[in-house]
Design a protein around this motif. Sequence first.
Motif, PDB file in Angstrom:
ATOM      1  N   PRO A   3       8.299   1.142  10.205  1.00  0.00           N
ATOM      2  CA  PRO A   3       8.136  -0.002  11.091  1.00  0.00           C
ATOM      3  C   PRO A   3       7.247  -1.105  10.520  1.00  0.00           C
ATOM      4  CG  PRO A   3       7.888   2.073  12.287  1.00  0.00           C
ATOM      5  CD  PRO A   3       7.957   2.411  10.842  1.00  0.00           C
ATOM      6  N   ASP A   4       6.159  -0.766   9.839  1.00  0.00           N
ATOM      7  CA  ASP A   4       5.232  -1.775   9.365  1.00  0.00           C
ATOM      8  C   ASP A   4       5.316  -1.958   7.861  1.00  0.00           C
ATOM      9  OD1 ASP A   4       4.223   0.671   8.757  1.00  0.00           O
ATOM     10  OD2 ASP A   4       2.143   0.181   9.239  1.00  0.00           O
ATOM     11  N   SER A   5       6.493  -1.712   7.283  1.00  0.00           N
ATOM     12  CA  SER A   5       6.636  -1.832   5.836  1.00  0.00           C
ATOM     13  C   SER A   5       6.382  -3.263   5.372  1.00  0.00           C
ATOM     14  CB  SER A   5       8.016  -1.364   5.389  1.00  0.00           C
ATOM     15  OG  SER A   5       9.036  -2.142   5.993  1.00  0.00           O
ATOM     16  N   ALA A   6       6.791  -4.253   6.191  1.00  0.00           N
ATOM     17  CA  ALA A   6       6.566  -5.643   5.811  1.00  0.00           C
ATOM     18  C   ALA A   6       5.069  -5.935   5.730  1.00  0.00           C
ATOM     19  CB  ALA A   6       7.239  -6.578   6.806  1.00  0.00           C
ATOM     20  N   GLY A   7       4.308  -5.417   6.688  1.00  0.00           N
ATOM     21  CA  GLY A   7       2.863  -5.606   6.658  1.00  0.00           C
ATOM     22  C   GLY A   7       2.225  -4.946   5.447  1.00  0.00           C
ATOM     23  N   PHE A   8       2.720  -3.781   5.076  1.00  0.00           N
ATOM     24  CA  PHE A   8       2.216  -3.075   3.898  1.00  0.00           C
ATOM     25  C   PHE A   8       2.474  -3.896   2.636  1.00  0.00           C
ATOM     26  CE2 PHE A   8       3.453   0.194   0.583  1.00  0.00           C
ATOM     27  CZ  PHE A   8       2.157   0.463   0.183  1.00  0.00           C
ATOM     28  N   GLU A   9       3.676  -4.434   2.502  1.00  0.00           N
ATOM     29  CA  GLU A   9       3.993  -5.228   1.322  1.00  0.00           C
ATOM     30  C   GLU A   9       3.177  -6.514   1.286  1.00  0.00           C
ATOM     31  OE1 GLU A   9       8.072  -5.655   0.257  1.00  0.00           O
ATOM     32  OE2 GLU A   9       8.650  -3.747   1.157  1.00  0.00           O
ATOM     33  N   GLN A  10       2.876  -7.089   2.453  1.00  0.00           N
ATOM     34  CA  GLN A  10       2.031  -8.282   2.484  1.00  0.00           C
ATOM     35  C   GLN A  10       0.608  -7.954   2.031  1.00  0.00           C
ATOM     36  OE1 GLN A  10       2.383  -9.749   6.491  1.00  0.00           O
ATOM     37  NE2 GLN A  10       4.506 -10.427   6.208  1.00  0.00           N
ATOM     38  N   ARG A  11       0.089  -6.797   2.458  1.00  0.00           N
ATOM     39  CA  ARG A  11      -1.247  -6.386   2.011  1.00  0.00           C
ATOM     40  C   ARG A  11      -1.259  -6.149   0.502  1.00  0.00           C
ATOM     41  NH1 ARG A  11      -0.757  -3.410   6.687  1.00  0.00           N
ATOM     42  NH2 ARG A  11      -0.395  -1.453   5.590  1.00  0.00           N
ATOM     43  N   LEU A  12      -0.199  -5.538   0.001  1.00  0.00           N
ATOM     44  CA  LEU A  12      -0.112  -5.325  -1.443  1.00  0.00           C
ATOM     45  C   LEU A  12      -0.100  -6.656  -2.196  1.00  0.00           C
ATOM     46  CD1 LEU A  12       2.558  -2.478  -1.732  1.00  0.00           C
ATOM     47  CD2 LEU A  12       0.126  -2.291  -2.282  1.00  0.00           C
ATOM     48  N   ALA A  13       0.617  -7.635  -1.670  1.00  0.00           N
ATOM     49  CA  ALA A  13       0.761  -8.921  -2.355  1.00  0.00           C
ATOM     50  C   ALA A  13      -0.570  -9.643  -2.496  1.00  0.00           C
ATOM     51  CB  ALA A  13       1.761  -9.804  -1.614  1.00  0.00           C
ATOM     52  N   ARG A  14      -1.548  -9.313  -1.624  1.00  0.00           N
ATOM     53  CA  ARG A  14      -2.847  -9.981  -1.681  1.00  0.00           C
ATOM     54  C   ARG A  14      -3.794  -9.339  -2.693  1.00  0.00           C
ATOM     55  NH1 ARG A  14      -2.019 -10.160   4.061  1.00  0.00           N
ATOM     56  NH2 ARG A  14      -3.353  -8.335   4.377  1.00  0.00           N
ATOM     57  N   LEU A  19      -6.887  -1.149  -9.050  1.00  0.00           N
ATOM     58  CA  LEU A  19      -7.540  -0.170  -8.173  1.00  0.00           C
ATOM     59  C   LEU A  19      -7.385  -0.561  -6.710  1.00  0.00           C
ATOM     60  CD1 LEU A  19     -10.807   0.703 -10.132  1.00  0.00           C
ATOM     61  CD2 LEU A  19      -8.679   2.003  -9.976  1.00  0.00           C
ATOM     62  N   ASP A  20      -7.406  -1.860  -6.413  1.00  0.00           N
ATOM     63  CA  ASP A  20      -7.194  -2.296  -5.028  1.00  0.00           C
ATOM     64  C   ASP A  20      -5.774  -1.960  -4.571  1.00  0.00           C
ATOM     65  OD1 ASP A  20      -9.762  -3.243  -4.827  1.00  0.00           O
ATOM     66  OD2 ASP A  20      -9.238  -5.329  -5.260  1.00  0.00           O
ATOM     67  N   ALA A 163       5.743  -1.935  -7.820  1.00  0.00           N
ATOM     68  CA  ALA A 163       5.882  -3.344  -8.208  1.00  0.00           C
ATOM     69  C   ALA A 163       4.541  -4.061  -8.134  1.00  0.00           C
ATOM     70  CB  ALA A 163       6.910  -4.032  -7.308  1.00  0.00           C
ATOM     71  N   ALA A 164       3.766  -3.776  -7.088  1.00  0.00           N
ATOM     72  CA  ALA A 164       2.461  -4.412  -6.939  1.00  0.00           C
ATOM     73  C   ALA A 164       1.497  -3.972  -8.033  1.00  0.00           C
ATOM     74  CB  ALA A 164       1.874  -4.083  -5.567  1.00  0.00           C
ATOM     75  N   LEU A 165       1.574  -2.708  -8.425  1.00  0.00           N
ATOM     76  CA  LEU A 165       0.698  -2.204  -9.480  1.00  0.00           C
ATOM     77  C   LEU A 165       1.013  -2.882 -10.811  1.00  0.00           C
ATOM     78  CD1 LEU A 165      -1.509  -0.254 -10.349  1.00  0.00           C
ATOM     79  CD2 LEU A 165       0.243   1.510 -10.658  1.00  0.00           C
ATOM     80  N   ARG A 166       2.284  -3.036 -11.135  1.00  0.00           N
ATOM     81  CA  ARG A 166       2.671  -3.717 -12.373  1.00  0.00           C
ATOM     82  C   ARG A 166       2.161  -5.162 -12.363  1.00  0.00           C
ATOM     83  NH1 ARG A 166       3.350  -3.540 -16.128  1.00  0.00           N
ATOM     84  NH2 ARG A 166       5.382  -3.926 -16.987  1.00  0.00           N
ATOM     85  N   ARG A 167       2.289  -5.836 -11.225  1.00  0.00           N
ATOM     86  CA  ARG A 167       1.796  -7.207 -11.136  1.00  0.00           C
ATOM     87  C   ARG A 167       0.291  -7.260 -11.358  1.00  0.00           C
ATOM     88  NH1 ARG A 167       5.481  -7.660  -6.639  1.00  0.00           N
ATOM     89  NH2 ARG A 167       3.780  -7.440  -5.151  1.00  0.00           N
ATOM     90  N   SER A 168      -0.431  -6.330 -10.747  1.00  0.00           N
ATOM     91  CA  SER A 168      -1.890  -6.354 -10.853  1.00  0.00           C
ATOM     92  C   SER A 168      -2.344  -6.124 -12.286  1.00  0.00           C
ATOM     93  CB  SER A 168      -2.513  -5.293  -9.933  1.00  0.00           C
ATOM     94  OG  SER A 168      -2.289  -3.985 -10.428  1.00  0.00           O
ATOM     95  N   LEU A 169      -1.641  -5.278 -13.034  1.00  0.00           N
ATOM     96  CA  LEU A 169      -2.013  -5.033 -14.424  1.00  0.00           C
ATOM     97  C   LEU A 169      -1.795  -6.282 -15.273  1.00  0.00           C
ATOM     98  CD1 LEU A 169      -0.566  -1.439 -14.827  1.00  0.00           C
ATOM     99  CD2 LEU A 169      -2.976  -2.073 -14.823  1.00  0.00           C
ATOM    100  N   LEU A 170      -0.766  -7.042 -14.945  1.00  0.00           N
ATOM    101  CA  LEU A 170      -0.536  -8.291 -15.663  1.00  0.00           C
ATOM    102  C   LEU A 170      -1.598  -9.327 -15.335  1.00  0.00           C
ATOM    103  CD1 LEU A 170       3.318  -8.570 -15.291  1.00  0.00           C
ATOM    104  CD2 LEU A 170       2.088  -8.553 -17.449  1.00  0.00           C
ATOM    105  N   LEU A 171      -2.023  -9.360 -14.054  1.00  0.00           N
ATOM    106  CA  LEU A 171      -2.977 -10.370 -13.621  1.00  0.00           C
ATOM    107  C   LEU A 171      -4.392 -10.086 -14.090  1.00  0.00           C
ATOM    108  CD1 LEU A 171      -1.655 -10.867  -9.986  1.00  0.00           C
ATOM    109  CD2 LEU A 171      -1.580 -12.553 -11.817  1.00  0.00           C
TER     110      LEU A 171
END
Length: 358
Positions: A3-14, A19-20, A163-171
């Motif tokens: 149900p709250d998968s969209a909210g989870f992905e939004q939190r990941l995007a931030r 480690l975060d 996907a979020a972890l890969r992005r964070s390693l690049l950033l």
Amino acid sequence: MLPDSAGFEQRLARQRSALDVLDVTASAVLRRVPADVWCTVLIDPSTLLDTGGQNEAGFSLEYLPRLFEIEHVEADDPGNLRELANGASTTSLLSRATAGNIHSSKYYQDILRPQGLGDELRVALRDGPHVWGLLVMCREHGAAPFTDADEAAAARLGRPATAALRRSLLLSGVDTGAVPDAPGLVVVDREGTTRSMSPTARTWLELLQDGSPEHARPLRAVAAAALSSGMARSRALTRSGRWVALQAWSMGQEEEGLVAVSLSPPEPGELTAVILGAYGLSERERQITQHVMRGHSTTQIAGRLNISPHTVQDHLKSVFAKTGLGSRRALVADIFFRHYLPHFGEGPLSTDGRRLAG
């Protein structure tokens, strides 16, 4: 879908730190799949060695040396990390890996049972064959077992987390702009204007296009595709005939339409720097050593590298001669205990998550 998968992905995007990302992922998984002991681990996809993580709610530190030995040196226990990485699933239950005979596992006998723990659930954050992170969850002995629904929920959350972890390693990774054997990152807006570019990304783009690297057509094309679909992948040939992989994702800035694009080799990078500089191996010997670290057999290595098993064995003999070691197990142990373990948790990550020499 949860149900709250969209909210989870939004939190990941931030999140900008690896480690975060792991912390947000663990919190979301634990709300659906409770555990008494848990930890998160960053994984080097080339060697499957740990490069950091969160262990505050995990195993007591006194058990970690034996845990590493079981996972990275002996590497023969049912359900071990290499077995999970070489399989197709993103989750693994120790009870299932041992066919219900959990007491036969060295991992259970030496790590779990002494701490009063029963079954263990592992969730691999993987992109195809490459594992970038791991969530380990345990329940106390006698507690309710993990269920199929628990595994399914954890696996669903693992996909956007990867996907979020890969992005964070690049950033957040270290990027020196040297010869591009690791990803670089460039951020553009909807007009195609470059907002930021790492040195490695500039090097890749200069190989793709004569003149200004900002005007490389493959970059513009994949960025435009990501604006409309959220994420896009592509490949392009450099002027020298080398392939480069491009992956773009929308950063959720509707007004500016920012898109981040990573540029990298299309295949896994070379072995970690800690190993590359240690033994003076040839390129082929490094490739074979990398496969040995991942637990691949001679036949598997031959098939993956398109060479004969006899050639694999010849290269292994050369590796053993250069390292002064006499077996695969001794090689993995030496790499781990002499070159890796003393620096566990230290040193920066490269842009694709690999540890750099300090």
